[in-house]
Design a protein around this motif. Structure first.
Motif, mmCIF file in Angstrom:
data_model
loop_
_atom_site.group_PDB
_atom_site.id
_atom_site.type_symbol
_atom_site.label_atom_id
_atom_site.label_comp_id
_atom_site.label_asym_id
_atom_site.label_seq_id
_atom_site.Cartn_x
_atom_site.Cartn_y
_atom_site.Cartn_z
ATOM 1 N N VAL A 142 28.992 18.698 40.707
ATOM 2 C CA VAL A 142 28.139 19.585 41.490
ATOM 3 C C VAL A 142 28.987 20.470 42.409
ATOM 4 N N ALA A 143 30.014 19.869 43.040
ATOM 5 C CA ALA A 143 30.868 20.627 43.963
ATOM 6 C C ALA A 143 31.569 21.777 43.242
ATOM 7 N N VAL A 144 32.153 21.490 42.087
ATOM 8 C CA VAL A 144 32.828 22.539 41.316
ATOM 9 C C VAL A 144 31.814 23.576 40.836
ATOM 10 N N TYR A 148 31.882 27.498 41.512
ATOM 11 C CA TYR A 148 31.836 28.413 40.358
ATOM 12 C C TYR A 148 30.804 29.514 40.597
ATOM 13 N N VAL A 149 29.642 29.130 41.085
ATOM 14 C CA VAL A 149 28.589 30.117 41.356
ATOM 15 C C VAL A 149 29.035 31.094 42.440
ATOM 16 N N LEU A 150 29.766 30.619 43.427
ATOM 17 C CA LEU A 150 30.198 31.477 44.526
ATOM 18 C C LEU A 150 31.344 32.411 44.129
ATOM 19 N N LEU A 151 32.245 31.928 43.265
ATOM 20 C CA LEU A 151 33.496 32.645 43.022
ATOM 21 C C LEU A 151 33.593 33.365 41.686
ATOM 22 N N GLY A 155 28.653 38.060 38.990
ATOM 23 C CA GLY A 155 27.548 37.818 39.916
ATOM 24 C C GLY A 155 27.837 36.842 41.019
ATOM 25 N N GLY A 156 29.095 36.405 41.180
ATOM 26 C CA GLY A 156 29.443 35.492 42.260
ATOM 27 C C GLY A 156 29.283 36.149 43.620
ATOM 28 N N VAL A 157 28.775 35.410 44.590
ATOM 29 C CA VAL A 157 28.497 35.971 45.908
ATOM 30 C C VAL A 157 29.753 36.552 46.547
ATOM 31 N N VAL A 158 30.866 35.823 46.474
ATOM 32 C CA VAL A 158 32.109 36.266 47.108
ATOM 33 C C VAL A 158 32.614 37.560 46.476
ATOM 34 N N PRO A 171 39.583 37.361 40.135
ATOM 35 C CA PRO A 171 39.221 36.273 39.209
ATOM 36 C C PRO A 171 39.723 34.918 39.723
ATOM 37 N N PHE A 172 39.071 34.400 40.752
ATOM 38 C CA PHE A 172 39.517 33.158 41.385
ATOM 39 C C PHE A 172 39.649 32.011 40.380
ATOM 40 N N LEU A 173 38.667 31.890 39.496
ATOM 41 C CA LEU A 173 38.613 30.740 38.591
ATOM 42 C C LEU A 173 39.624 30.819 37.454
ATOM 43 N N LEU A 174 40.159 31.998 37.187
ATOM 44 C CA LEU A 174 41.118 32.182 36.096
ATOM 45 C C LEU A 174 42.532 32.446 36.599
ATOM 46 N N SER A 175 42.687 32.566 37.896
ATOM 47 C CA SER A 175 43.971 32.971 38.467
ATOM 48 C C SER A 175 44.863 31.763 38.757
ATOM 49 N N GLU A 176 46.131 31.851 38.330
ATOM 50 C CA GLU A 176 47.099 30.813 38.650
ATOM 51 C C GLU A 176 47.422 30.805 40.140
#
Length: 319
Positions: A142-144, A148-151, A155-158, A171-176
């Protein structure tokens, strides 16, 4: 001969006396030991008995042959692990995340506990504690998902806010570059509040007369904090730090695994996820057991070293 016989009788008498005293203590405190029994059984069944499985690290383990029928190969799997091209990548990623956790995460519960201890409004203090504890009860899935929804860039809020400010989406989720930062931020958000419980309990045991005496001597809040509060919880901090070193390389399998993808694997793959990959998905049981054993031995060495240092500096240590 007579002296030896008398000495033997003396030792035997002392042993029987000690045995009878121990039996009396067991009978007297039987309900306390009964309460302790589930905890002892838990550690025996789930901690000590599974250690028998470490023998497969020295075998070419085959499930249909079992531990007794599988051939012994000595240190073959350890040699393979240390010569793998991925070893240094795994070692680097695990160490970096472990150091980040130690530097940024470990002190935060102490700071939060000190801040909460200074709050005088009891209602506000309880409300703040509840807000800080709640994320602990949220599963990592749930935390991740929340992050994910935020970042996410879709359509992520951030990222929507960043775009409205006239900047390009990140691309927070794909960035090293952002992977380790997100891991630490998520750990802090989820577990920092829960970690304050032990420190708040230690702070509740500080003698209030010490603060009164310090105020009479003209000491302000900062001096009281430095000379009374911190020394009072120093032993608790040292013990928890030593225990933390025992799980130094445990970066959290579920958390890391959920955040991994093909774009950040180079900085995100750690020992825990590697053991899962080799042991469960590729059925290399002996090799994955060797990797896990190496990780545990590093933790053991760190605990022994930290405990020795703590005693050298006058602290009690863990044992």
């Amino acid at each position: 001969m007579k002296e030896q016989y008398e000495a033997r009788l003396h030792v035997t008498g002392r042993m029987s006396l000690s045995g009878s005293l121990l039996l009396k203590d067991l009978i007297r405190d039987r309900w306390l030991y009964l309460i302790l029994l589930p905890g002892i059984l838990y550690f025996i069944v789930f901690k000590y008995v599974p250690m028998w499985g470490l023998v497969m690290a020295f075998q070419d383990y085959k499930p249909h042959f079992g531990f007794t029928g599988s051939p012994w190969v000595g240190l073959k799997h350890f040699e393979r692990f240390f010569t793998e091209p991925q070893f240094w990548m795994l070692f680097r990623n695990t160490i970096v995340l472990a150091v980040y956790n130690l530097v940024f995460f470990f002190p935060l519960p102490i700071v939060l506990a000190l801040m909460l201890n200074e709050v005088r409004k009891e209602l506000f203090k309880r409300f703040a504690q509840t807000l800080l504890y709640l994320p602990h009860f949220v599963s990592w899935v749930v935390a991740v998902g929340i992050f994910y929804v935020l970042l996410t860039t879709e359509g992520g809020v951030v990222n929507e806010l960043i775009e409205r400010l006239g900047m390009e989406k990140i691309p927070f989720l794909l960035s090293e570059e952002w992977f380790r930062t997100m891991i630490i931020m998520q750990s802090i958000w989820k577990e920092a509040g829960w970690g304050t419980i032990i420190f708040l309990a230690a702070l509740s045991g500080v003698d209030l007369q010490l603060y009164e005496a310090a105020r009479m001597d003209g000491a302000g809040r900062w001096r009281q904090l430095w000379h009374i509060t911190l020394p009072a919880i120093r032993s608790t901090i040292v013990i928890l730090f030593i225990l933390r070193l025992g799980s130094f390389l445990d970066t959290g399998f579920e958390h890391i695994f959920l955040m991994l993808n093909s774009m950040n694997r180079e900085v995100g793959e750690v020992f825990d996820t590697y053991v899962y990959l080799k042991g469960l998905t590729q059925a290399q049981y002996s090799y994955s057991a060797a990797v896990g054993m190496f990780k545990s031995l590093v933790g053991l060495v760190l605990v022994l070293a930290a405990n020795w240092l703590a005693k050298r500096f006058g602290e009690e240590g863990v044992y």
